[in-house]
Design a protein around this motif. Structure first.
Motif, mmCIF file in Angstrom:
data_model
loop_
_atom_site.group_PDB
_atom_site.id
_atom_site.type_symbol
_atom_site.label_atom_id
_atom_site.label_comp_id
_atom_site.label_asym_id
_atom_site.label_seq_id
_atom_site.Cartn_x
_atom_site.Cartn_y
_atom_site.Cartn_z
ATOM 1 N N THR B 14 5.999 -0.215 4.400
ATOM 2 C CA THR B 14 4.767 0.506 4.114
ATOM 3 C C THR B 14 4.501 1.563 5.165
ATOM 4 O O THR B 14 4.807 1.373 6.329
ATOM 5 C CB THR B 14 3.613 -0.509 4.071
ATOM 6 N N TYR B 16 1.652 3.844 6.914
ATOM 7 C CA TYR B 16 0.243 4.191 7.138
ATOM 8 C C TYR B 16 0.178 5.245 8.227
ATOM 9 O O TYR B 16 0.272 4.911 9.397
ATOM 10 C CB TYR B 16 -0.570 3.040 7.712
ATOM 11 N N MET B 32 -3.497 -2.415 8.292
ATOM 12 C CA MET B 32 -4.057 -1.520 7.290
ATOM 13 C C MET B 32 -5.470 -1.133 7.735
ATOM 14 O O MET B 32 -6.338 -1.997 7.867
ATOM 15 C CB MET B 32 -4.102 -2.220 5.931
ATOM 16 N N THR B 35 -10.312 2.016 6.095
ATOM 17 C CA THR B 35 -10.427 3.014 5.029
ATOM 18 C C THR B 35 -9.431 2.733 3.909
ATOM 19 O O THR B 35 -9.772 2.719 2.737
ATOM 20 C CB THR B 35 -10.081 4.413 5.589
ATOM 21 N N THR B 36 -8.165 2.524 4.303
ATOM 22 C CA THR B 36 -7.112 2.284 3.318
ATOM 23 C C THR B 36 -7.405 1.018 2.529
ATOM 24 O O THR B 36 -7.306 0.979 1.307
ATOM 25 C CB THR B 36 -5.762 2.132 4.043
ATOM 26 N N TYR B 104 -14.455 4.558 -2.010
ATOM 27 C CA TYR B 104 -14.442 3.449 -1.055
ATOM 28 C C TYR B 104 -15.461 2.416 -1.484
ATOM 29 O O TYR B 104 -16.501 2.758 -2.052
ATOM 30 C CB TYR B 104 -14.752 3.958 0.355
ATOM 31 N N SER B 219 -0.149 2.342 -3.521
ATOM 32 C CA SER B 219 -1.041 3.083 -2.634
ATOM 33 C C SER B 219 -0.770 4.572 -2.795
ATOM 34 O O SER B 219 0.193 4.981 -3.429
ATOM 35 C CB SER B 219 -0.830 2.655 -1.184
ATOM 36 N N ARG B 220 -1.645 5.367 -2.190
ATOM 37 C CA ARG B 220 -1.498 6.809 -2.304
ATOM 38 C C ARG B 220 -0.141 7.283 -1.786
ATOM 39 O O ARG B 220 0.383 8.292 -2.203
ATOM 40 C CB ARG B 220 -2.609 7.505 -1.502
ATOM 41 N N THR B 261 -9.931 6.668 10.963
ATOM 42 C CA THR B 261 -8.824 5.719 11.063
ATOM 43 C C THR B 261 -8.243 5.822 12.463
ATOM 44 O O THR B 261 -7.265 6.495 12.686
ATOM 45 C CB THR B 261 -7.719 6.048 10.046
#
Lengths: 374, 324
Positions: B14, B16, B32, B35-36, B104, B219-220, B261
């Motif tokens: 992953t 981030y 994580m 925000t995510t 969110y 995820s994005r 973040t």
């Protein structure tokens, strides 16, 4: 591909953002049966394989991951660093895209006054550029130009396309098995150089080193599709791309991976290490293998344990499975049954979608024929 | 008030990023960020509410709302200025009044996402993670605050960040849209748990429904993540014992809080066998050292495990009402 300049009248008529979103709505939710589908599989490399990370001079590096973990040795924990080959999800997606794009579709064309059937690749039918690198040459991506209509994406409405709704995961191999091997290879521009002129010496081939993942490398992979329209053949396309994509796995030669067949469910028969979940709402626990596991036996144990944690369904008939999913049941299929289900979906995609693409009544094909969003 | 404990399973290595600026992408989070987690959790919650509310990557949760910029061509082939940009950072408040809701969980329910952390991080150790280095050919994002861009060159692509048209000149500098960057993906070799404070029966009910199965989302950044709500923990009085501690990463700031973040930029000391005096050292709690000692909210799990949550997270919860 440059966009066509619009006349002022056309520019005035062009759809607003809200219209675009309404088109997305119509596109996604036109199908009466919408399901989520997940595929978990352990792939096996039947021969050596190469997935490129980058090249150094005369050396092609395999894509790898580095994991710092601990093993128990002599009763105590010892820190170890494991390096494993990595068949990254972006590469998996790329080859599935090609699997769909290069598939043949049947088109009726007029030739000397009569209609004849012509077979052409999917991407040509939709008049798309398959070369992604040239897509942005004008700096402005044409949403219609990136991928296929089915497998495509745009900046503003990716959910309308399957690519926005299918996710790829896994790819970290179980074993850390890779070797650096020597190969003779001709440089790409060698053909020019070796055109012998008088007085010139012939150029020799170069020695080349390349890292290969070793045969019997096990690679757990995951696919997850969300809000797939059954009547639009979307789960079918996902299954087709998955099975067809296996053939294309690996950069250069050799290519291809198989779904591992092992005695994991019974001692009597080798079964595909494959699990498929279909459901409308939440799905059962994902069947994944931790990247920290090093032994193939342990990995299969883990796969089996998670697969059997949810009751499985033994009838691979797609219509019954989608009916169950529609009624709120999360269906799990395991082993050869799961493979049979995927194969039926893929065959249905080939015979009912690819072979009959012009007569389809799906919103996407209709929109394409009407020239919407082009 | 309850604390939902969510099991998070990463189905692939992953990514981030700590920053939307691509040149920093080899520095990544090992957890994580709130925000995510908030965005992914909102998707899960919307999914059990009504799957049709799930939108594409760039369209948040309600039709026609969200940050959305369009550039179209005029008849002569030239570019028009973006015809709509729904929200900007500086006039966020105004947009909230107009009904705009960022994607969110805080803006839709009285809930605050606390992020998701590997177990060793909750115990105060460095997390056990593997890494995969990759090289990506990426679109460059530009923070709108950093550049004064004239309208036609910026193309809205992500909430607050923009890319420019290839070859545009900004301050005399020619910008290329694509760049090769080193990207570091993280593999979690241990359990990861996410936490969310809730004070809203509606979202509690939805989280309970989420505990019936696994929600899988992309995820994005194209990573597959699976979520399952394991438990809704209830608050308990202080007993002097904390088994796991949810780290506080940023100080809450009204309106911008869910867009921050920060990285956990220091090594957390070992807080096993936790004693409050050690705990307070690793929390970003307050500027008043005298107040730090009692700044923990405690929640008990069914098996008796105690989770400590920084008191300041509750401020996020009260801020969450701003979006209602």
């Amino acid at each position: 591909m440059p966009r066509k300049a619009k006349t002022e009248e056309e520019a005035g008529k062009q759809s607003s953002g809200r219209d675009a979103i309404a088109t997305v709505e119509n596109s996604i939710f036109a199908s009466p049966t919408i399901v989520n589908m997940a595929i978990y599989a352990v792939l096996e490399a039947p021969q050596e394989l190469y997935f490129g990370s980058h090249s150094e001079k005369n050396l092609n590096i395999l894509e790898k991951v580095v994991i710092d973990t601990e093993v128990v040795e002599d009763g105590g924990k010892v820190p170890v660093r494991i390096i494993k080959p990595y068949f990254s999800p972006t590469k998996q997606r790329g080859l599935e895209r090609r699997a769909v794009a290069y598939s043949l579709v049947r088109k009726m064309v007029s030739e000397e006054g009569r209609e004849v059937i012509e077979l052409m690749p999917y991407y040509k039918y939709f008049n798309l550029s398959i070369d992604v690198t040239s897509t942005y040459e004008k700096g402005w991506p044409d949403p219609r130009d990136i991928l296929t209509f089915l497998w495509g994406a745009t900046w503003t409405t990716p959910a309308a396309y399957m690519r926005g709704r299918i996710g790829y995961g896994g790819g970290v191999a179980v074993q850390g098995a890779f070797e650096r091997k020597q190969r003779n290879r001709v440089e790409y521009n060698m053909y020019e150089i070796t055109e012998k002129k008088e007085g010139e010496e012939e150029t020799a081939q170069m020695l080349w080193m390349k890292e290969y993942a070793e045969p019997h490398l096990l690679i757990p992979v995951v696919r997850h599709g969300i809000l797939l329209g059954v009547e639009d053949y979307e789960p079918h396309a996902m299954a087709y791309a998955f099975l067809q994509g296996l053939i294309l796995a690996g950069a250069g030669t050799p290519k291809g991976v198989d779904i591992l067949q092992a005695y994991w469910l019974s001692e009597a028969e080798r079964e595909k290490t494959l699990v498929v979940d279909v459901g409308c709402w939440l799905l059962p626990e994902p069947v994944t293998i931790s990247p920290a596991i090093l032994s193939p036996m342990e990995a299969l144990e883990e796969f089996k344990k998670k697969a059997l944690r949810h009751p499985s369904f033994t009838n691979p008939e797609p219509s019954e499975i989608f009916e169950k999913a529609k009624n709120g049941v999360a269906v799990r299929l395991i082993g050869n049954t799961a493979y049979e289900f995927l194969r039926k979906l893929a065959e249905s995609f080939a015979s009912n979608y690819l072979a009959r693409i012009e007569s389809l009544n799906t919103p996407r094909v209709k929109a394409l024929q009407a020239g919407v969003n082009r | 008030m309850k604390l939902a404990k969510v099991r998070v399973l990463f189905l692939s290595p992953t990514f981030y990023p700590v920053s939307p600026v691509s040149s920093y992408w080899e520095i990544v989070h090992t957890h994580m960020p709130p925000t995510t987690f908030s965005g992914i959790l909102l998707r899960a919650v919307l999914f059990v509410l009504n799957p049709k509310w799930l939108r594409g990557d760039y369209i948040p949760c309600e039709i026609g709302e969200g940050v959305f910029a369009r550039v179209s061509r005029r008849g002569d082939g030239g570019l028009e200025s973006p015809d709509r940009v729904l929200a900007r950072r500086e006039n966020m408040e105004e947009f909230l009044k107009q009904g705009y809701r960022p994607p969110y969980v805080e803006y839709h329910f009285k809930a605050a996402s606390l992020g998701a952390y590997p177990v060793s991080m909750l115990k105060g150790y460095q997390p056990k993670v593997g890494v995969a280095n990759k090289y990506w050919n990426v679109i460059k994002y530009i923070d709108q605050e950093d550049y004064h861009l004239f309208a036609p060159v910026k193309v809205g692509i992500k909430t607050w960040h923009y890319t420019v048209l290839d070859g545009s000149k900004i301050d005399g500098e020619r910008h290329q849209t694509y760049e090769v960057v080193k990207v570091r993906h993280v593999l979690h070799a241990e359990d990861v748990y996410g936490f969310v404070l809730v004070d809203d029966p509606v979202v509690e009910n939805l989280l309970y429904r989420l505990s019936q199965g696994w929600f899988i989302v992309k995820s994005r950044l194209k990573n597959l993540v699976a979520l399952k709500v394991e438990e809704l923990l209830t608050p308990v009085d202080g007993t002097g014992r904390v088994d796991y501690l949810v780290p506080m990463l940023t100080k809450p700031r009204k309106l911008t809080y869910s867009f921050t973040t920060a990285i956990l930029d220091r090594s957390m000391p070992n807080v096993e066998g936790l004693d409050r005096l050690i705990v307070k050292q690793i929390l970003h709690t307050t500027d008043e050292p005298a107040l730090e000692l009692d700044n923990l909210l405690l929640f008990a799990s069914e098996n008796g495990t105690i989770y400590g949550v920084d008191f300041k997270w509750r401020e996020y919860l009260s801020l969450a009402e701003a979006g209602k």
